[in-house]
Design a protein around this motif. Structure first.
Motif, PDB file in Angstrom:
ATOM      1  N   TYR A  11       0.978  -1.801  -0.520  1.00 14.62           N
ATOM      2  CA  TYR A  11       0.320   0.060   0.431  1.00 14.62           C
ATOM      3  C   TYR A  11       0.395   1.184  -0.009  1.00 14.62           C
TER       4      TYR A  11
ATOM      5  N   ALA B 103      -9.505   2.135   6.951  1.00 11.70           N
ATOM      6  CA  ALA B 103     -10.346   3.441   6.279  1.00 11.70           C
ATOM      7  C   ALA B 103      -9.866   3.001   4.469  1.00 11.70           C
ATOM      8  N   ASP B 104      -8.381   2.851   4.499  1.00 11.91           N
ATOM      9  CA  ASP B 104      -8.407   3.061   2.622  1.00 11.91           C
ATOM     10  C   ASP B 104      -8.575   1.593   2.618  1.00 11.91           C
TER      11      ASP B 104
ATOM     12  N   LEU C  99     -11.085  -0.579   3.654  1.00 10.61           N
ATOM     13  CA  LEU C  99     -12.383  -0.392   3.747  1.00 10.61           C
ATOM     14  C   LEU C  99     -12.808   0.087   2.366  1.00 10.61           C
ATOM     15  N   GLU C 100     -12.357   0.632   1.985  1.00 17.03           N
ATOM     16  CA  GLU C 100     -12.210   1.891   0.743  1.00 17.03           C
ATOM     17  C   GLU C 100     -12.016   0.891  -0.194  1.00 17.03           C
ATOM     18  N   ARG C 101     -11.567   0.751  -0.605  1.00 17.68           N
ATOM     19  CA  ARG C 101     -11.113  -0.809  -1.900  1.00 17.68           C
ATOM     20  C   ARG C 101     -11.839  -1.788  -2.196  1.00 17.68           C
TER      21      ARG C 101
ATOM     22  N   LEU D 123     -15.373  -1.165  -0.348  1.00 15.26           N
ATOM     23  CA  LEU D 123     -16.214  -1.081  -1.142  1.00 15.26           C
ATOM     24  C   LEU D 123     -16.622  -0.224  -2.438  1.00 15.26           C
ATOM     25  N   ASP D 124     -15.454  -0.394  -3.142  1.00 15.79           N
ATOM     26  CA  ASP D 124     -14.899   0.306  -4.168  1.00 15.79           C
ATOM     27  C   ASP D 124     -15.324  -0.946  -5.206  1.00 15.79           C
ATOM     28  N   LYS D 125     -14.773  -1.792  -5.336  1.00 12.59           N
ATOM     29  CA  LYS D 125     -14.564  -3.183  -5.912  1.00 12.59           C
ATOM     30  C   LYS D 125     -15.165  -4.303  -5.667  1.00 12.59           C
TER      31      LYS D 125
ATOM     32  N   SER E  13     -19.974  -1.358  -2.017  1.00 12.06           N
ATOM     33  CA  SER E  13     -20.800  -0.405  -1.750  1.00 12.06           C
ATOM     34  C   SER E  13     -22.428  -0.471  -2.097  1.00 12.06           C
TER      35      SER E  13
ATOM     36  N   LYS F  97     -22.138   0.638  -5.783  1.00  9.65           N
ATOM     37  CA  LYS F  97     -21.692  -0.696  -6.507  1.00  9.65           C
ATOM     38  C   LYS F  97     -22.688  -2.045  -6.162  1.00  9.65           C
TER      39      LYS F  97
END
Length: 108
Positions: free
Chosen positions: A11, A20-21, A23-25, A27-29, A57, A60
């Motif tokens: 990373y 948080a980073d 989790l963001e990845r 949820l995005d994918k 998400s 998504k």
């Protein structure tokens, strides 16, 4: 004295990825986990459990065509209102069939 790490840093250059980073990845994918559990006794299937888990998400999930929560009355106030309106209409029809004269009046 410090020794250099032999493992690559996944990373970024400084290796500092917080929750948080990550989790963001995710949820995005989106992530799909699927599995089946079967219990057999003497070649007779007694129980089958199918597990499907999707972590994504809302946006998504909608892209993938998943929006079941919008029509579930226990999760959506709009769906609950629609269900109540449908039930109310059915009850009015049944009442009108039982009492033909009252079916024309407005029931509050």
């Amino acid at each position: 004295m410090t020794t250099p790490s032999r493992l690559p840093e996944p990373y970024g250059s400084n290796g500092s990825a917080n929750l948080a980073d990550i989790l963001e990845r995710v949820l995005d994918k989106g992530v799909v986990i699927a599995g089946d559990i079967r219990i057999n006794l003497l070649d007779i299937e007694l129980l089958t459990v199918k597990l499907r888990l999707i972590v994504a998400s809302v946006d998504k999930a909608r892209e993938m065509g998943i929006d079941w929560w919008e029509d579930d009355p226990s999760l959506s106030s709009r769906a609950r209102r629609d269900e109540l309106a449908r039930e109310n209409a059915e009850l009015r029809e049944r009442l009108a069939a039982l009492e033909p004269g009252r079916g024309q009046e407005e029931i509050p």
